[in-house]
Write a protein that holds these residues in place. Structure first.
Motif, PDB file in Angstrom:
ATOM      1  N   MET A  75       0.749  -1.103   0.190  1.00 36.96           N
ATOM      2  CA  MET A  75       0.059   0.031   0.074  1.00 36.96           C
ATOM      3  C   MET A  75       0.936   1.267  -0.014  1.00 36.96           C
ATOM      4  O   MET A  75       2.046   1.107   0.116  1.00 36.96           O
ATOM      5  N   ARG A  76       0.435   2.270  -0.305  1.00 33.71           N
ATOM      6  CA  ARG A  76       0.822   3.825  -0.315  1.00 33.71           C
ATOM      7  C   ARG A  76       0.172   4.691   0.696  1.00 33.71           C
ATOM      8  O   ARG A  76      -0.605   5.537   0.036  1.00 33.71           O
ATOM      9  N   PRO A  77       0.542   4.473   1.857  1.00 29.10           N
ATOM     10  CA  PRO A  77      -0.344   5.438   2.928  1.00 29.10           C
ATOM     11  C   PRO A  77       0.237   6.935   2.667  1.00 29.10           C
ATOM     12  O   PRO A  77       1.389   7.104   2.885  1.00 29.10           O
ATOM     13  N   CYS A  78      -0.721   7.663   2.806  1.00 26.91           N
ATOM     14  CA  CYS A  78      -0.372   9.035   3.101  1.00 26.91           C
ATOM     15  C   CYS A  78      -0.885   9.548   4.202  1.00 26.91           C
ATOM     16  O   CYS A  78      -2.227   9.801   4.229  1.00 26.91           O
ATOM     17  N   THR A 110      10.030  -2.422   0.744  1.00 28.51           N
ATOM     18  CA  THR A 110      10.306  -0.773   0.758  1.00 28.51           C
ATOM     19  C   THR A 110       9.198  -0.026   1.669  1.00 28.51           C
ATOM     20  O   THR A 110       8.169  -0.831   2.103  1.00 28.51           O
ATOM     21  N   CYS A 111       9.376   1.193   1.963  1.00 24.77           N
ATOM     22  CA  CYS A 111       8.191   1.744   2.848  1.00 24.77           C
ATOM     23  C   CYS A 111       7.998   2.846   2.004  1.00 24.77           C
ATOM     24  O   CYS A 111       8.160   4.187   2.510  1.00 24.77           O
ATOM     25  N   PRO A 112       6.885   2.926   1.183  1.00 20.88           N
ATOM     26  CA  PRO A 112       6.424   4.278   0.545  1.00 20.88           C
ATOM     27  C   PRO A 112       5.250   4.630   1.311  1.00 20.88           C
ATOM     28  O   PRO A 112       4.200   4.763   0.862  1.00 20.88           O
ATOM     29  N   ILE A 113       5.617   5.442   2.386  1.00 20.27           N
ATOM     30  CA  ILE A 113       4.794   6.120   3.061  1.00 20.27           C
ATOM     31  C   ILE A 113       5.137   7.756   3.168  1.00 20.27           C
ATOM     32  O   ILE A 113       6.223   8.233   2.843  1.00 20.27           O
ATOM     33  N   VAL A 114       4.373   8.527   3.107  1.00 18.10           N
ATOM     34  CA  VAL A 114       4.268  10.116   3.566  1.00 18.10           C
ATOM     35  C   VAL A 114       3.717  10.373   4.740  1.00 18.10           C
ATOM     36  O   VAL A 114       2.474   9.973   5.022  1.00 18.10           O
ATOM     37  N   ASP A 166      10.291   5.115  -1.061  1.00 19.95           N
ATOM     38  CA  ASP A 166      10.817   5.569   0.360  1.00 19.95           C
ATOM     39  C   ASP A 166      10.147   6.418   1.178  1.00 19.95           C
ATOM     40  O   ASP A 166       9.168   7.268   0.753  1.00 19.95           O
ATOM     41  N   PRO A 167      10.327   6.420   2.338  1.00 16.68           N
ATOM     42  CA  PRO A 167       9.297   7.463   3.370  1.00 16.68           C
ATOM     43  C   PRO A 167       9.860   8.694   3.391  1.00 16.68           C
ATOM     44  O   PRO A 167      11.117   8.988   2.953  1.00 16.68           O
ATOM     45  N   VAL A 168       8.842   9.593   3.234  1.00 13.81           N
ATOM     46  CA  VAL A 168       9.093  11.148   3.007  1.00 13.81           C
ATOM     47  C   VAL A 168       8.053  11.889   4.079  1.00 13.81           C
ATOM     48  O   VAL A 168       7.082  11.590   4.265  1.00 13.81           O
ATOM     49  N   ILE A 169       9.008  12.782   4.703  1.00 12.83           N
ATOM     50  CA  ILE A 169       8.695  13.523   5.737  1.00 12.83           C
ATOM     51  C   ILE A 169       8.156  14.860   4.984  1.00 12.83           C
ATOM     52  O   ILE A 169       9.017  15.500   4.582  1.00 12.83           O
ATOM     53  N   PHE A 170       6.886  15.184   5.024  1.00  9.70           N
ATOM     54  CA  PHE A 170       6.378  16.146   4.250  1.00  9.70           C
ATOM     55  C   PHE A 170       5.890  17.526   5.018  1.00  9.70           C
ATOM     56  O   PHE A 170       4.511  17.179   5.917  1.00  9.70           O
ATOM     57  N   LEU A 171       6.698  18.585   5.425  1.00  9.11           N
ATOM     58  CA  LEU A 171       6.284  19.519   6.240  1.00  9.11           C
ATOM     59  C   LEU A 171       5.405  20.695   5.499  1.00  9.11           C
ATOM     60  O   LEU A 171       6.163  21.374   4.446  1.00  9.11           O
TER      61      LEU A 171
END
Length: 337
Positions: A75-78, A110-114, A166-171
């Motif tokens: 899955m691709r959780p945002c 992989t860890c495709p999270i935002v 990959d994981p993204v920290i979206f500020l």
């Protein structure tokens, strides 16, 4: 093309990805029925259903932990952390699990999270609703850290982040959710309708992660900024009468050192601006990078203008921010050296 605020642009990005990709999910505290405390997800649950857009308990560690498990299964959780100040209970999940999953599994997972988070001050939210913790994440290998300053970039960067493996920290700088504040005590702002960056395509597009942009060309000095501080830097350069080149980083990790180096080699001077506390802030890393890459081109010491080394001062919020006056003074000093 449509004129959008940053809130509307972020909403458009999530709407588009939810429509295009069944593996995308949006969840967090109050993001479903209520549509988010800043209304970034308004109407998405009604449109896509409670299985795709849903509310969670007040448990940031569980929110991110659930996202990591879902991502490992395709899955691709945002997910939304309601304020960046609330992320600390989830720091373990972000840094020990999400950031390391690809490497500890030898790339089997992989860890495709935002992880979306409103960041910074400007709404008189006090100590627990106004922090800028970006430096805590730029120290972690395996993460990407993104901070937009315009609606156009916000949508393109968020879509790129959701599509990233990959994981993204979206500020998200909440002070400019609805328009660019210059940051003086009068609260003067420029409506998005008067700002070219409010023009946002309604369909799919991306802004590449890891690529800075020259927001304002100049020849005298380079200003490195991101988020709200891009607009404050613009106002400061005008106030100081300096031909400053403003580089908006957009992505802090990975950092676009090539664009930075090219600018500093041209101007020979550099200042760094950020809202977060000065000591051990991301500005220190920027200064080290510029020093190593551009030492023989520098005509003056690199300076930084940042928040105070103090707990966030609710009553003195606008004094805490680097305003046009403080940045203009640093510009003039750098030009005299």
């Amino acid at each position: 093309m449509a004129r959008m605020s940053m809130i509307e642009a972020l909403h458009s990005a999530m709407d588009k990805k939810l429509s295009d990709d069944a593996s995308v999910l949006v969840f967090g505290e109050d993001v479903g029925f209520f549509g988010g405390v800043f209304r970034c997800t308004a109407g998405l649950q009604e449109k896509f259903g409670e299985e795709r857009v849903f509310d969670t308990p007040i448990n940031e560690s569980a929110i991110v932990g659930l996202a990591v498990g879902m991502a490992a299964q395709g899955m691709r959780p945002c997910v939304e952390v309601q304020f960046a100040d609330y992320v600390y209970p989830a720091y373990d999940q972000i840094t020990q699990e999400a950031a390391r999953l690809r490497h500890r599994s030898n790339e089997q997972f992989t860890c495709p999270i935002v992880v979306r988070m409103p960041t910074g001050g400007g709404i008189f939210g006090g100590q627990t609703h106004s922090q800028s913790p970006e430096a805590l994440f730029t120290h972690v290998a395996g993460l990407k850290v993104v901070i937009p300053s315009t609606p156009y970039d916000a949508k393109g960067l968020l879509i790129a982040s959701i599509e990233d493996p990959d994981p993204v920290i979206f500020l998200e700088p909440k002070r400019i959710y609805n328009g660019p504040f210059y940051g003086d005590h009068s609260g003067k702002s420029v409506p998005w309708s008067q700002h070219e960056s409010s023009e946002v395509p309604e369909g799919h597009y991306t802004v590449p992660l890891g690529k800075a942009v020259v927001r304002q060309p100049g020849n005298d000095i380079t200003i490195l900024a991101y988020g709200t501080m891009v607009y404050v830097a613009e106002a400061a350069a005008k106030q100081a009468g300096v031909d400053a080149e403003i580089i908006e980083l957009r992505t802090l990790l990975p950092l676009d050192l090539d664009t930075i180096r090219h600018s500093v080699e041209k101007t020979g001077r550099c200042i760094v601006v950020h809202e977060a506390t000065r000591t051990s802030g991301f500005g220190a890393e920027l200064i080290a990078e510029v020093q190593e890459a551009c030492f023989w081109h520098l005509k003056a010491p690199i300076r930084r203008v940042a928040g105070w080394d103090a707990p966030y001062p609710h009553a003195q919020e606008w004094d805490y921010f680097p305003g046009p006056e403080r940045i203009a003074a640093a510009l003039k000093l750098a030009m005299e050296e």
